[in-house]
Design a protein around this motif. Sequence first.
Motif, mmCIF file in Angstrom:
data_model
loop_
_atom_site.group_PDB
_atom_site.id
_atom_site.type_symbol
_atom_site.label_atom_id
_atom_site.label_comp_id
_atom_site.label_asym_id
_atom_site.label_seq_id
_atom_site.Cartn_x
_atom_site.Cartn_y
_atom_site.Cartn_z
ATOM 1 N N ALA A 266 0.863 -1.183 0.000
ATOM 2 C CA ALA A 266 0.000 0.000 0.000
ATOM 3 C C ALA A 266 0.895 1.227 0.000
ATOM 4 O O ALA A 266 2.110 1.131 0.222
ATOM 5 C CB ALA A 266 -0.911 0.001 1.224
ATOM 6 N N ALA A 267 0.298 2.381 -0.259
ATOM 7 C CA ALA A 267 1.050 3.634 -0.239
ATOM 8 C C ALA A 267 0.393 4.589 0.752
ATOM 9 O O ALA A 267 -0.839 4.674 0.816
ATOM 10 C CB ALA A 267 1.089 4.261 -1.626
ATOM 11 N N PHE A 268 1.223 5.312 1.506
ATOM 12 C CA PHE A 268 0.745 6.242 2.519
ATOM 13 C C PHE A 268 1.249 7.645 2.186
ATOM 14 O O PHE A 268 2.457 7.862 2.084
ATOM 15 C CB PHE A 268 1.230 5.815 3.901
ATOM 16 N N PHE A 269 0.325 8.575 2.007
ATOM 17 C CA PHE A 269 0.673 9.938 1.610
ATOM 18 C C PHE A 269 0.329 10.934 2.715
ATOM 19 O O PHE A 269 -0.828 11.011 3.148
ATOM 20 C CB PHE A 269 -0.095 10.342 0.345
ATOM 21 N N ASP A 270 1.327 11.705 3.148
ATOM 22 C CA ASP A 270 1.050 12.871 3.974
ATOM 23 C C ASP A 270 0.202 13.824 3.142
ATOM 24 O O ASP A 270 0.235 13.785 1.911
ATOM 25 C CB ASP A 270 2.380 13.520 4.392
ATOM 26 N N LEU A 271 -0.545 14.713 3.801
ATOM 27 C CA LEU A 271 -1.458 15.602 3.075
ATOM 28 C C LEU A 271 -0.897 17.005 2.868
ATOM 29 O O LEU A 271 -0.649 17.430 1.737
ATOM 30 C CB LEU A 271 -2.792 15.680 3.820
ATOM 31 N N ASP A 272 -0.680 17.740 3.961
ATOM 32 C CA ASP A 272 -0.293 19.147 3.864
ATOM 33 C C ASP A 272 1.073 19.320 3.209
ATOM 34 O O ASP A 272 2.086 18.808 3.681
ATOM 35 C CB ASP A 272 -0.260 19.789 5.252
ATOM 36 N N VAL B 200 -4.243 3.017 -1.305
ATOM 37 C CA VAL B 200 -3.575 4.293 -1.050
ATOM 38 C C VAL B 200 -4.319 5.032 0.049
ATOM 39 O O VAL B 200 -5.534 5.254 -0.042
ATOM 40 C CB VAL B 200 -3.531 5.169 -2.320
ATOM 41 N N TRP B 201 -3.562 5.426 1.081
ATOM 42 C CA TRP B 201 -4.153 6.101 2.242
ATOM 43 C C TRP B 201 -3.495 7.463 2.468
ATOM 44 O O TRP B 201 -2.280 7.602 2.348
ATOM 45 C CB TRP B 201 -3.936 5.264 3.506
ATOM 46 N N LEU B 202 -4.307 8.452 2.800
ATOM 47 C CA LEU B 202 -3.769 9.712 3.313
ATOM 48 C C LEU B 202 -3.445 9.516 4.789
ATOM 49 O O LEU B 202 -4.156 8.794 5.487
ATOM 50 C CB LEU B 202 -4.800 10.847 3.180
ATOM 51 N N GLY C 19 -10.294 9.684 -5.016
ATOM 52 C CA GLY C 19 -10.420 8.288 -5.406
ATOM 53 C C GLY C 19 -9.486 7.359 -4.668
ATOM 54 O O GLY C 19 -9.189 6.254 -5.144
ATOM 55 N N LEU C 20 -9.003 7.784 -3.485
ATOM 56 C CA LEU C 20 -8.084 6.964 -2.713
ATOM 57 C C LEU C 20 -8.851 5.974 -1.834
ATOM 58 O O LEU C 20 -10.071 6.051 -1.699
ATOM 59 C CB LEU C 20 -7.195 7.858 -1.838
ATOM 60 N N THR C 21 -8.117 5.063 -1.233
ATOM 61 C CA THR C 21 -8.739 4.027 -0.415
ATOM 62 C C THR C 21 -9.366 4.588 0.850
ATOM 63 O O THR C 21 -10.470 4.196 1.245
ATOM 64 C CB THR C 21 -7.689 2.962 -0.037
ATOM 65 N N GLY C 22 -8.663 5.497 1.517
ATOM 66 C CA GLY C 22 -9.161 6.045 2.769
ATOM 67 C C GLY C 22 -8.153 6.988 3.380
ATOM 68 O O GLY C 22 -7.186 7.393 2.736
ATOM 69 N N SER D 66 7.406 -3.650 4.456
ATOM 70 C CA SER D 66 8.621 -3.627 3.635
ATOM 71 C C SER D 66 8.275 -3.495 2.152
ATOM 72 O O SER D 66 9.123 -3.123 1.339
ATOM 73 C CB SER D 66 9.450 -4.893 3.861
ATOM 74 N N ARG D 67 7.031 -3.777 1.788
ATOM 75 C CA ARG D 67 6.583 -3.667 0.397
ATOM 76 C C ARG D 67 5.747 -2.411 0.175
ATOM 77 O O ARG D 67 5.263 -2.171 -0.936
ATOM 78 C CB ARG D 67 5.774 -4.913 0.030
ATOM 79 N N CYS D 68 5.588 -1.615 1.223
ATOM 80 C CA CYS D 68 4.762 -0.406 1.138
ATOM 81 C C CYS D 68 5.620 0.828 0.861
ATOM 82 O O CYS D 68 6.842 0.814 1.023
ATOM 83 C CB CYS D 68 4.000 -0.195 2.451
ATOM 84 N N ALA D 69 4.957 1.900 0.447
ATOM 85 C CA ALA D 69 5.616 3.177 0.179
ATOM 86 C C ALA D 69 4.985 4.258 1.041
ATOM 87 O O ALA D 69 3.827 4.153 1.446
ATOM 88 C CB ALA D 69 5.488 3.547 -1.298
#
Length: 314
Positions: free
Chosen positions: A63-69, A170-172, A189-192, A235-238
């Motif tokens: 999965a991918a995790f994105f900071d927002l601000d 993909v999560w924020l 359109g992200l996962t959550g 280990s497979r996430c971003a």
Amino acid sequence: MASLGRLVPRRRSATARSVLAGEASAQAARDTSLEAAEAAAVEEAEKAPEAEAFPVAGDEYAAAFFDLDNTVMQGAALFHFGRGLYKREFFRRRELARFAWQQAWFRIAGVEDPEHMQDARDSALSIVKGHRVAELMSIGEDIYDEYMAERIWPGTRALAQAHLDAGQRVWLVTAAPVETATIIARRLGLTGALGTVAESVGGVYTGKLVGEPLHGPAKAEAVRALAAAEGLDLSRCAAYSDSHNDIPMLSLVGHPYAINPDAKLRRYARERDWRLRDYRTGRKAVKVGIPAAAGVGALAGGTAAAIALHRRRH
């Protein structure tokens, strides 16, 4: 979101508060994601009751995790939310000026200052106290259209879409209220979304937080809790962020990325050979892409889209 029948004890260690905030955020994110998935399934079934369902190919453990601000969006989501509430006369001009000062600091400094962010959250909590969660969610939809949609970084959005196209979730992950973060995630359109959980009783905000703001170590705790619940292999996430405050989260995953990085994160990322990308200027990144687990096709498509959208923006 988080309806608690009892108050959270005030005296807790910093680590305990981070863990509590992270676990509460992960639970809220999973609940919201499940509700959205069920609603989408019902809607799809109503549209095409005879259609066959085909599984999406992808890495179910990534999965991918994105900071927002300042990573996904220019500026602070909480400030833009405050502007929308002011327009609807939730508070006075003096409080708007306070929000404006906090946003100015954020834009000038280019980093998340814990003291200023805490001040902004305290202001927001006092404003929403006594209001219903459903009311703020409804208003948040309009505020996104008014102030946030045009501030999404096209390049970062393209990277998030590349993960989705590769069949990854993909999560924020943000210190903004989980309700606001959830709206933004859904619109993109992200996962959550993982966000700060404000306590509510009977669907009404109490003016308190569950644990602490989802900032720094608390973000890492939220990602760790969500990964455990969702069966993800970190280990497979971003993970993507602009701030050195998110180093704990970035260090959790196998594929960390510095997006629009502050000076400390840029230096830290270069020392560890992390990938970097800066959408604030025309400077070329040291490295850019998404993890190999997402596939070569998604990498090429995501990078091309990011470049095209960035050029169009500027």
